[in-house]
Design a protein around this motif. Structure first.
Motif, PDB file in Angstrom:
ATOM      1  N   ALA A   1     -10.713  -1.769   1.692  1.00 43.04           N
ATOM      2  CA  ALA A   1     -11.159  -0.380   1.856  1.00 43.04           C
ATOM      3  C   ALA A   1     -12.088  -0.270   3.064  1.00 43.04           C
ATOM      4  O   ALA A   1     -11.973   0.677   3.863  1.00 43.04           O
ATOM      5  CB  ALA A   1     -11.866   0.088   0.595  1.00 43.04           C
ATOM      6  N   GLU A   2     -12.978  -1.223   3.214  1.00 42.90           N
ATOM      7  CA  GLU A   2     -13.910  -1.197   4.341  1.00 42.90           C
ATOM      8  C   GLU A   2     -13.172  -1.361   5.670  1.00 42.90           C
ATOM      9  O   GLU A   2     -13.527  -0.747   6.672  1.00 42.90           O
ATOM     10  CB  GLU A   2     -14.973  -2.295   4.192  1.00 42.90           C
ATOM     11  CG  GLU A   2     -16.082  -1.976   3.193  1.00 42.90           C
ATOM     12  CD  GLU A   2     -15.691  -2.233   1.751  1.00 42.90           C
ATOM     13  OE1 GLU A   2     -14.532  -2.618   1.491  1.00 42.90           O
ATOM     14  OE2 GLU A   2     -16.547  -2.035   0.854  1.00 42.90           O
TER      15      GLU A   2
ATOM     16  N   ALA B   1     -11.564   1.929   6.346  1.00 45.91           N
ATOM     17  CA  ALA B   1     -12.578   2.928   6.704  1.00 45.91           C
ATOM     18  C   ALA B   1     -13.028   2.713   8.151  1.00 45.91           C
ATOM     19  O   ALA B   1     -13.226   3.678   8.899  1.00 45.91           O
ATOM     20  CB  ALA B   1     -13.763   2.825   5.748  1.00 45.91           C
TER      21      ALA B   1
ATOM     22  N   PRO C   1      -4.567  10.650  -3.986  1.00 48.78           N
ATOM     23  CA  PRO C   1      -5.279  11.602  -3.117  1.00 48.78           C
ATOM     24  C   PRO C   1      -6.773  11.288  -3.052  1.00 48.78           C
ATOM     25  O   PRO C   1      -7.388  11.393  -1.993  1.00 48.78           O
ATOM     26  CB  PRO C   1      -5.031  12.950  -3.788  1.00 48.78           C
ATOM     27  CG  PRO C   1      -3.762  12.774  -4.535  1.00 48.78           C
ATOM     28  CD  PRO C   1      -3.753  11.342  -4.993  1.00 48.78           C
ATOM     29  N   GLU C   2      -7.348  10.860  -4.181  1.00 47.57           N
ATOM     30  CA  GLU C   2      -8.787  10.555  -4.222  1.00 47.57           C
ATOM     31  C   GLU C   2      -9.116   9.368  -3.313  1.00 47.57           C
ATOM     32  O   GLU C   2     -10.105   9.380  -2.582  1.00 47.57           O
ATOM     33  CB  GLU C   2      -9.225  10.238  -5.658  1.00 47.57           C
ATOM     34  CG  GLU C   2      -9.236  11.421  -6.603  1.00 47.57           C
ATOM     35  CD  GLU C   2      -7.858  11.830  -7.076  1.00 47.57           C
ATOM     36  OE1 GLU C   2      -6.904  11.052  -6.891  1.00 47.57           O
ATOM     37  OE2 GLU C   2      -7.723  12.953  -7.600  1.00 47.57           O
ATOM     38  N   LEU C   3      -8.270   8.343  -3.376  1.00 50.69           N
ATOM     39  CA  LEU C   3      -8.526   7.160  -2.559  1.00 50.69           C
ATOM     40  C   LEU C   3      -8.336   7.488  -1.079  1.00 50.69           C
ATOM     41  O   LEU C   3      -9.110   7.030  -0.229  1.00 50.69           O
ATOM     42  CB  LEU C   3      -7.581   6.029  -2.995  1.00 50.69           C
ATOM     43  CG  LEU C   3      -7.884   4.634  -2.481  1.00 50.69           C
ATOM     44  CD1 LEU C   3      -9.329   4.238  -2.726  1.00 50.69           C
ATOM     45  CD2 LEU C   3      -6.964   3.619  -3.147  1.00 50.69           C
ATOM     46  N   ALA C   4      -7.320   8.293  -0.771  1.00 46.70           N
ATOM     47  CA  ALA C   4      -7.105   8.710   0.621  1.00 46.70           C
ATOM     48  C   ALA C   4      -8.337   9.451   1.130  1.00 46.70           C
ATOM     49  O   ALA C   4      -8.799   9.227   2.257  1.00 46.70           O
ATOM     50  CB  ALA C   4      -5.863   9.594   0.718  1.00 46.70           C
ATOM     51  N   ALA C   5      -8.898  10.321   0.280  1.00 47.29           N
ATOM     52  CA  ALA C   5     -10.096  11.076   0.671  1.00 47.29           C
ATOM     53  C   ALA C   5     -11.271  10.125   0.862  1.00 47.29           C
ATOM     54  O   ALA C   5     -12.042  10.257   1.808  1.00 47.29           O
ATOM     55  CB  ALA C   5     -10.425  12.118  -0.394  1.00 47.29           C
ATOM     56  N   GLU C   6     -11.409   9.166  -0.039  1.00 51.12           N
ATOM     57  CA  GLU C   6     -12.518   8.224   0.054  1.00 51.12           C
ATOM     58  C   GLU C   6     -12.436   7.407   1.350  1.00 51.12           C
ATOM     59  O   GLU C   6     -13.439   7.151   2.010  1.00 51.12           O
ATOM     60  CB  GLU C   6     -12.515   7.291  -1.156  1.00 51.12           C
ATOM     61  CG  GLU C   6     -13.686   6.330  -1.147  1.00 51.12           C
ATOM     62  CD  GLU C   6     -13.809   5.515  -2.437  1.00 51.12           C
ATOM     63  OE1 GLU C   6     -12.921   5.614  -3.286  1.00 51.12           O
ATOM     64  OE2 GLU C   6     -14.800   4.790  -2.556  1.00 51.12           O
ATOM     65  N   LEU C   7     -11.227   7.006   1.702  1.00 51.05           N
ATOM     66  CA  LEU C   7     -11.040   6.203   2.913  1.00 51.05           C
ATOM     67  C   LEU C   7     -11.144   7.048   4.181  1.00 51.05           C
ATOM     68  O   LEU C   7     -11.254   6.497   5.273  1.00 51.05           O
ATOM     69  CB  LEU C   7      -9.673   5.505   2.873  1.00 51.05           C
ATOM     70  CG  LEU C   7      -9.469   4.477   1.748  1.00 51.05           C
ATOM     71  CD1 LEU C   7      -8.006   4.101   1.620  1.00 51.05           C
ATOM     72  CD2 LEU C   7     -10.305   3.235   1.995  1.00 51.05           C
ATOM     73  N   GLY C   8     -11.078   8.371   4.041  1.00 47.33           N
ATOM     74  CA  GLY C   8     -11.229   9.260   5.192  1.00 47.33           C
ATOM     75  C   GLY C   8      -9.926   9.684   5.844  1.00 47.33           C
ATOM     76  O   GLY C   8      -9.925  10.250   6.937  1.00 47.33           O
ATOM     77  N   PHE C   9      -8.800   9.419   5.168  1.00 44.59           N
ATOM     78  CA  PHE C   9      -7.507   9.829   5.724  1.00 44.59           C
ATOM     79  C   PHE C   9      -7.254  11.310   5.417  1.00 44.59           C
ATOM     80  O   PHE C   9      -7.841  11.875   4.496  1.00 44.59           O
ATOM     81  CB  PHE C   9      -6.380   8.978   5.131  1.00 44.59           C
ATOM     82  CG  PHE C   9      -6.334   7.583   5.695  1.00 44.59           C
ATOM     83  CD1 PHE C   9      -5.445   7.250   6.705  1.00 44.59           C
ATOM     84  CD2 PHE C   9      -7.197   6.594   5.231  1.00 44.59           C
ATOM     85  CE1 PHE C   9      -5.402   5.969   7.240  1.00 44.59           C
ATOM     86  CE2 PHE C   9      -7.176   5.311   5.753  1.00 44.59           C
ATOM     87  CZ  PHE C   9      -6.270   4.998   6.763  1.00 44.59           C
ATOM     88  N   ASP C  10      -6.346  11.903   6.191  1.00 47.68           N
ATOM     89  CA  ASP C  10      -6.024  13.307   5.951  1.00 47.68           C
ATOM     90  C   ASP C  10      -5.107  13.478   4.754  1.00 47.68           C
ATOM     91  O   ASP C  10      -5.079  14.538   4.130  1.00 47.68           O
ATOM     92  CB  ASP C  10      -5.345  13.907   7.200  1.00 47.68           C
ATOM     93  CG  ASP C  10      -6.327  14.004   8.353  1.00 47.68           C
ATOM     94  OD1 ASP C  10      -7.340  14.693   8.199  1.00 47.68           O
ATOM     95  OD2 ASP C  10      -6.094  13.362   9.394  1.00 47.68           O
TER      96      ASP C  10
ATOM     97  N   GLY D   1      -2.692  11.053   1.586  1.00 44.78           N
ATOM     98  CA  GLY D   1      -2.288   9.758   1.050  1.00 44.78           C
ATOM     99  C   GLY D   1      -1.020   9.882   0.230  1.00 44.78           C
ATOM    100  O   GLY D   1      -0.810  10.878  -0.453  1.00 44.78           O
TER     101      GLY D   1
END
Lengths: 602, 351
Positions: A67-68, A71, A97-106, A108
């Motif tokens: 994840a890091e 990111a 969708p939550e993980l995509a948001a956490e990683l900063g992607f538009d 997922g």
């Protein structure tokens, strides 16, 4: 509009997904560029910043620490100004969708996303894909069959047996039949005074245990009403647990439907399990009633639970199951064991069940009901099944004792013909497992395929009718080990699929060893195993050996001999009493419950 | 409005705990507070380790900017102030005012330019403090904030000396000065000489070829190079060589913010980058310079046991002592001396 897309496998090994996506995007006319999987993040950012990409699709498996890395990749793209012109998208099995948001992607896309969704997003189209709810239709596996007999000799024998039996049954009744008539009126009338009168009449022809329970709520040991709070928490659980990304077990439309038993004793637990298994693709359930319910004249009313095997098949219990299980889920209610067969079919019909389970032979052997009583009750029950347009499934009685297959098949076919004569659709359920008679006589020493296949081939050659092996498949091949149990069930399911049957009944992996209510994980074990087995076998098939043909010839001859013997009797009940369809040597005894309770109509 | 970003060196280093503490503490001082985040935070269960996470309690009157899908599982009541038209993976970002407190997941803008738009929108509501929650180890959008609280912890690395060293390098990077000039909004690299400026058709310096392109335009009298985007570690080495070969001395390398320099290398390699800078003739300046407000430390780390993540802890005292000995920035264990951070934030706002 053509999009420019950079496909980035940020993974040294797993780049198959992004390759599939690239291929689909190419087919849809977009310009794609696939990077090699060994580039550094800085190198990818460099390429992304110099090209004119509308989308950067990144594929990466996840683990702790990844994840890091992702990111940081997003940060590099942001700091390099790439995000001002390009949308960055992540794909991979665990992506939500939550993980995509956490990683900063538009955006997922995960395991349950479809290529259509991805392409719609790329093309800026709205696409409505709901991952909630089952969105399936109820299976119908009887309407395509004509019930015409190919084997005219067998048809003729069955005609003779059933004609004699139906003629014999005319002018006869039982308390069970009378109670069913009363119960129909009781449920349907809104006139309270009339209802009370009818209940009184019902009580007169019921056992005192049942009357005491219905009148004074003084229930048999372990039985009690479901409480309001239990019901409320069940409804909340269902409301909060809408099935997400439901699974379909069948790999193609020809694969058999899957049924499981519900009979924990508690309708709340049954429904909760039922809802979970629906998500995993189960097609239907058999509601199995407690054995004590079969021994009393009359049924207890109400939403009831009890601390023992089998769920009470009261009108309220069946109705609740029908209400809370998905409308596409098939429900069949066991009716044939005991002194309440017609009433159980009536309740199943009124409560909205789809099928019922009746076998005049099985129910009157092995600690069951008196053959004469069950023949009279069963014929009425089949008439009720026809009235409610409920097909009835006929389990094989060779599962409990050492009754030979040909006798069991003879019984199934007699029930099929009675159904045909009474305009009801019957579904024979030959045993599809290591049955007791087979164990004793060694028919499956070579393999588990030939003898099971011979049974199905024999039935297929006799008549155009649905076939539903049970009950459950793989019975007596399963051990206490869950993996072994799931494997064995799935092999039998695969064989059933190749033989073109319509449905199968499957056990949970702890069914034979649970020492109490079975657990939900073991229910899912067998479903998941079958899903993979269906996927594995697809539209291919297994080869049988020459033994299968030998079994087929032998079974056909012995089946005909059995039917000839039954046809020589005055009626079915006499034949059962004389042991034609299972005798003491086979371990089958005529039932005693309801002995000499058949009445002659005035 | 003070814009305070909370960023982490890794996931599970204590961003949410720090933010929760700041929100609840400052609400007692009757401050007008707003909150957003550059990722997704405040969920019940960690998306990756499946361990329980601290959740974000948002008090009454707080203004929050978060994605619309986050409200579905929230128990706050709110009044919608404005729709932003900005989208995340969880839908459009809405700006709301909380009218009944409760738990809320924050998922705000995921890029720098969108964060600036959210800041502009929120600044209309007479806010004292806007907190911007970080996500994982993400940094880039935080260029636009006034102050940064860094969180680090054993989840990043359970060797305390290494955590202290990398935070010391980060502190050093934040120590380079701001250069006030009119280049804040440029998108391409500029070479400034005494005579004028030359624009290069590049936003970042990422490899040798980029540096070659730049060095073609380099003259001996260069006084500054402005890089609005990234400079990679590799490009940095090539740039130093190019400057040397052209006999350029005392050149100011003006980057957008300290964050752009931090992104040049992995945290563990930052010290090497700083050594390179200190041994060269260049001086680093920033167009935008958030202040490094504090470093919070978290002894928790998840570790794999029997195929599941479980919670582990390093010695909080050893960790605190080592960080204090290496850093001049305030070091805070939120659960022990968090009130010092609150005092510093309030005092510096007043000053």
């Amino acid at each position: 509009m053509v999009r420019n897309i950079l496909c980035v496998p940020l993974d040294p090994v797993h780049d198959v997904g992004i390759k599939i996506i690239k291929s689909e995007l190419d087919k849809n006319g977009h310009n794609t560029e696939l990077l090699s999987p060994d580039l550094s993040m800085e190198a990818v950012v460099n390429i992304a910043s110099k090209g004119n990409y509308d989308f950067i699709l990144v594929s990466r498996t996840l683990g702790y620490g990844v994840a890091e890395i992702l990111a940081r990749f997003v940060d590099l793209l942001d700091a390099a100004g790439v995000r001002e012109n390009s949308k960055i998208v992540i794909g991979g099995k665990p992506i939500t969708p939550e993980l995509a948001a956490e990683l900063g992607f538009d955006k997922g896309f995960g395991e349950h996303s479809t290529l259509d969704e991805l392409i719609a997003y790329i093309e800026g189209r709205e696409i409505k894909i709901s991952n909630r709810g089952l969105h399936r239709t109820k299976k119908d596996f009887t309407s395509k069959y004509s019930y015409d007999f190919y084997d005219k000799e067998i048809e003729s024998l069955l005609e003779e047996i059933t004609d004699k039996t139906l003629k014999w049954s005319e002018g006869k009744t039982s308390n069970a039949i009378e109670r069913a008539k009363l119960k129909e009126e009781i449920i349907q009338t809104e006139n309270i005074a009339l209802k009370e009168k009818l209940v009184d009449k019902y009580n007169v022809i019921s056992d005192s245990v049942i009357v005491e329970a219905n009148k004074n709520k003084n229930y048999p040991k372990g039985v009690r009403n479901v409480t309001e709070s239990e019901l409320e928490s069940l409804r909340k659980y269902i409301k909060d647990s809408e099935p997400v990304n439901p699974v379909t077990i069948q790999h193609n439309n020809n694969h058999p439907a899957i049924f499981k038993f519900l009979g924990s004793g508690c309708p709340i637990l049954d429904i909760a399990h039922g809802k979970i298994c629906e998500r995993w693709g189960i097609d239907g359930y058999l509601i199995i009633n407690p054995s004590w319910e079969a021994r009393y004249e009359g049924l207890i009313d109400g939403l009831l639970t009890h601390e023992n095997d089998g769920t009470i098949t009261s009108f309220e219990n069946i109705k609740l199951m029908r209400e809370l299980l998905d409308p596409s889920t098939l429900l069949t209610v066991r009716a044939h064991r005991g002194l309440n067969t017609p009433e159980t079919v009536l309740l199943a019909g009124l409560a909205g069940a789809d099928l019922t389970k009746i076998n005049l032979v099985y129910g009157s052997l092995g600690a069951g009901t008196d053959p004469t009583r069950l023949a009279i009750d069963g014929i009425e029950a089949i008439k009720l099944a026809a009235k409610f347009n409920m097909p009835f499934d006929i389990p094989g009685n060779d599962e409990l004792s050492g009754v030979p297959t040909w006798k069991t098949l003879a019984g199934l076919l007699i029930n099929v013909m009675i159904g045909k004569k009474l305009s009801a659709k019957a579904i024979p359920k030959p045993l599809f497992c290591y049955g007791p008679h087979i164990v004793i006589n060694g028919m499956m020493k070579q393999n588990f395929i030939d003898y099971n296949a011979a049974k199905i081939k024999l039935l297929r050659s006799i008549a155009d009718m649905p076939i539903w092996p049970g009950e459950p498949i793989a019975f007596m091949t399963q051990t206490e080990e869950r993996v072994q149990s799931a494997n064995s069930t799935s092999y039998h399911a695969a064989l059933a699929a190749t033989l073109g049957v319509d449905a199968i009944t499957v056990a949970s992996t702890d069914e034979a060893y649970s020492r109490g209510p079975i657990c939900i994980t073991s229910r899912i074990d067998s479903i998941r195993a079958i899903t993979d087995a269906y996927r594995f076998v697809g539209d291919a098939s297994f080869n049988t050996t020459s033994k299968c043909d030998d079994f087929l010839l032998d079974l056909r001859k012995k089946l005909k001999d059995t039917l000839k013997l039954v046809a020589s009797r005055n009626h079915l009940a006499e034949s059962i009493n004389l042991g034609d369809l299972g005798n003491k040597e086979d371990g089958a005894y005529p039932g005693k419950f309801g002995f000499e309770t058949v009445k002659i109509l005035d | 409005m003070q814009k305070i970003g909370i960023v982490g060196t890794a996931k599970n280093t204590g961003k949410t705990t720090t933010l929760s503490f700041l929100l609840s503490s400052l609400s007692h001082f009757k401050k007008n507070i707003a909150v957003t985040g550059i990722g997704y935070d405040g969920e019940e269960i960690d998306n990756i380790t499946l361990l329980p996470k601290p959740r974000l309690l948002i008090e009454k009157n707080v203004i929050a900017a978060t994605s619309e899908k986050c409200f579905a599982n929230s128990d706050v009541k709110f009044e919608l102030l404005c729709k932003t038209g900005l989208r995340t993976a969880l839908g459009e970002i809405l700006i709301v005012q909380i009218i009944k407190p409760g738990l809320l997941v924050i998922a705000g803008p995921n890029k720098k330019s969108d964060l600036q738009k959210i800041i502009d929108l929120i600044s209309k509501y007479e806010i004292d403090y806007l907190f911007i929650d970080g996500s994982l180890n993400r940094l880039s959008p935080m260029s636009v904030v006034d102050r940064i609280i860094f969180t680090t912890g054993a989840a990043r690395n359970n060797i305390v000396s290494q955590l202290a060293s990398e935070m010391k390098a980060i502190e050093k990077i934040f120590s380079f000065p701001q250069r006030k000039c009119n280049y804040e909004n440029v998108n391409s690299i500029r070479i400034i000489t005494k005579e004028g400026e030359t624009e290069i058709d590049l936003n970042s310096l990422l490899d040798k070829n980029d540096v070659l392109l730049l060095s073609e335009k380099l003259k001996r009298d260069v006084v500054a190079i402005i890089i609005p985007g990234l400079i990679s570690n590799e490009a940095f080495d090539h740039l130093l060589k190019a400057l040397k070969s052209k006999f350029c001395v005392n050149v100011e390398l003006i980057l957008n913010s300290p964050i752009n320099l931090i992104l040049a290398a992995d945290f563990l390699d930052l010290q090497k980058l700083i050594d390179n800078i200190e041994q060269s003739d260049i001086s680093i300046k920033y167009l935008q310079k958030p202040k490094l407000e504090a470093v919070t430390i978290n002894p928790f780390y998840p570790f794999l046991h029997n195929f599941h993540y479980e919670a582990g802890f390093i010695s909080k005292n050893d960790f605190y002592r080592e960080m204090k000995s290496q850093l001049t920035t305030m070091v805070v264990n939120i659960k022990e001396n968090g009130e010092e951070l609150i005092k510093q934030i309030i005092d510096s706002k007043m000053s």
